[in-house]
Design an enzyme around this catalytic site. Structure first.
Site, PDB file in Angstrom:
ATOM      1  N   TYR A 267      36.048  41.972  51.487  1.00  0.00           N
ATOM      2  CA  TYR A 267      35.927  40.763  50.670  1.00  0.00           C
ATOM      3  C   TYR A 267      34.434  40.553  50.428  1.00  0.00           C
ATOM      4  O   TYR A 267      33.716  40.062  51.294  1.00  0.00           O
ATOM      5  CB  TYR A 267      36.565  39.584  51.392  1.00  0.00           C
ATOM      6  CG  TYR A 267      36.397  38.256  50.700  1.00  0.00           C
ATOM      7  CD1 TYR A 267      36.621  38.130  49.331  1.00  0.00           C
ATOM      8  CD2 TYR A 267      36.033  37.116  51.403  1.00  0.00           C
ATOM      9  CE1 TYR A 267      36.466  36.909  48.688  1.00  0.00           C
ATOM     10  CE2 TYR A 267      35.887  35.891  50.778  1.00  0.00           C
ATOM     11  CZ  TYR A 267      36.104  35.798  49.425  1.00  0.00           C
ATOM     12  OH  TYR A 267      35.951  34.594  48.786  1.00  0.00           O
TER      13      TYR A 267
ATOM     14  N   ASP B 286      38.527  42.625  47.236  1.00  0.00           N
ATOM     15  CA  ASP B 286      37.966  41.718  46.236  1.00  0.00           C
ATOM     16  C   ASP B 286      36.463  41.961  46.210  1.00  0.00           C
ATOM     17  O   ASP B 286      35.761  41.558  47.136  1.00  0.00           O
ATOM     18  CB  ASP B 286      38.299  40.280  46.628  1.00  0.00           C
ATOM     19  CG  ASP B 286      37.651  39.249  45.711  1.00  0.00           C
ATOM     20  OD1 ASP B 286      36.944  39.648  44.759  1.00  0.00           O
ATOM     21  OD2 ASP B 286      37.843  38.044  45.951  1.00  0.00           O
TER      22      ASP B 286
ATOM     23  N   ASN C   8      34.348  40.958  43.782  1.00  0.00           N
ATOM     24  CA  ASN C   8      33.628  39.879  43.094  1.00  0.00           C
ATOM     25  C   ASN C   8      32.569  40.413  42.127  1.00  0.00           C
ATOM     26  O   ASN C   8      31.492  39.815  41.971  1.00  0.00           O
ATOM     27  CB  ASN C   8      33.014  38.905  44.108  1.00  0.00           C
ATOM     28  CG  ASN C   8      34.000  37.825  44.542  1.00  0.00           C
ATOM     29  OD1 ASN C   8      34.827  37.373  43.749  1.00  0.00           O
ATOM     30  ND2 ASN C   8      33.936  37.426  45.793  1.00  0.00           N
TER      31      ASN C   8
END
Length: 257
Positions: free
Chosen positions: A104, A145, A147
């Site tokens: 993440y 993820d 981002n």
DNA sequence: ATGTCGGAATTATTCCGA
């Protein structure tokens, strides 16, 4: 073998939704992000009852990652070396010889925020850390993820977001450097020209208006990428289901030979 | 409408992060 990644935005709030998805999609190995629980708070019994073994790297309130698998798995790594202060954001498990990492990436907030250069450093550290598996020719998956919106096609509003967070050259250069270490974005490899998103803001009816970004990826080393038969973003699970609220991210699923 | 969520701090309301 079916592998998947999914930012669930709170595993306690999403538990019934996740169990529904596991039953329906029957993945073999799954990386979950944004658990928002400590390891002790993780709903281990419910996940195990669904037929999965689980390893978690969690923390109070925020972040947190897990790997679920239908066969035995062992933890190889918890936390990105040197970046532990940024929260519980990486876990690697060995699943029958497959080195499966889920991450993440820090959001970065905005390009003027202190977190933005820290995000860039985090991606650099991830690229450095992940390089060995590819260089050694290991069968590895790096998912989660990130981002980062890697290219114009991955954003609903590239022109409007030019230079903004997720869309900067700094982020894209670093994501590309990670790929250059020996990782293949298997969705993009399968669908070179398809615009498809994996995240939509909860606000403003973004999902309905198709205002999304593709920021969740299944990256694979060459030997795994060669086995990919299909890869899809599971938009159905971004929708409310049986009155259950969805995450703001959809799962990404790949089937391997 | 920067319009919604999840979680924490604190006790149903406000904040923070995304």
């Amino acid at each position: 073998m079916r592998i998947a990644t999914w930012n669930v935005n709170g595993v306690r709030a999403r538990l019934d939704f996740v169990l529904h998805w596991l039953r329906e999609r029957q993945p073999d190995v799954v990386g979950l992000q944004e658990l928002k629980v400590t390891d002790e708070q993780f709903p281990r019994a419910e996940i195990e009852a669904a037929g999965y073994q689980v390893v978690t790297h969690g923390q109070k309130s925020w972040n947190g990652v897990a790997v679920l698998a239908r066969e035995p798995l062992t933890v190889v790594q918890e936390g990105l070396p040197g970046q532990e202060d940024f929260g519980a954001r990486l876990i690697t498990a060995d699943v029958g010889g497959l080195e499966f990492t889920t991450i993440y990436c820090p959001n970065g907030k905005s390009i003027g925020h202190d977190d933005f250069p820290r995000k860039l450093a985090w991606i650099d550290a991830l690229a450095e850390h992940a390089a060995a598996a590819a260089a050694d020719g290991r069968a590895a998956v790096l998912c989660g993820d990130f981002n980062v919106c890697p290219a114009a096609i991955d954003s609903w509003n590239e022109a409007g977001f030019a230079g903004a967070i997720f869309h900067t050259d700094e982020e894209r250069t670093r994501f590309q450097a990670l790929l250059d270490r020996g990782y293949i974005d298997v969705f993009r490899a399968q669908h070179p020209d398809l615009q498809a998103f994996s995240w939509w803001d909860y606000r403003g009816g973004a999902f309905h208006r198709k205002h999304g970004l593709r920021i969740d990826f299944l990256l694979a080393t060459a030997s795994v990428a060669a086995r990919v038969r299909s890869v899809e973003i599971d938009r159905e699970y971004r929708k409310k289901k049986d009155e259950l609220v969805a995450s703001d991210h959809a799962p990404v699923i790949a089937d391997l030979d």
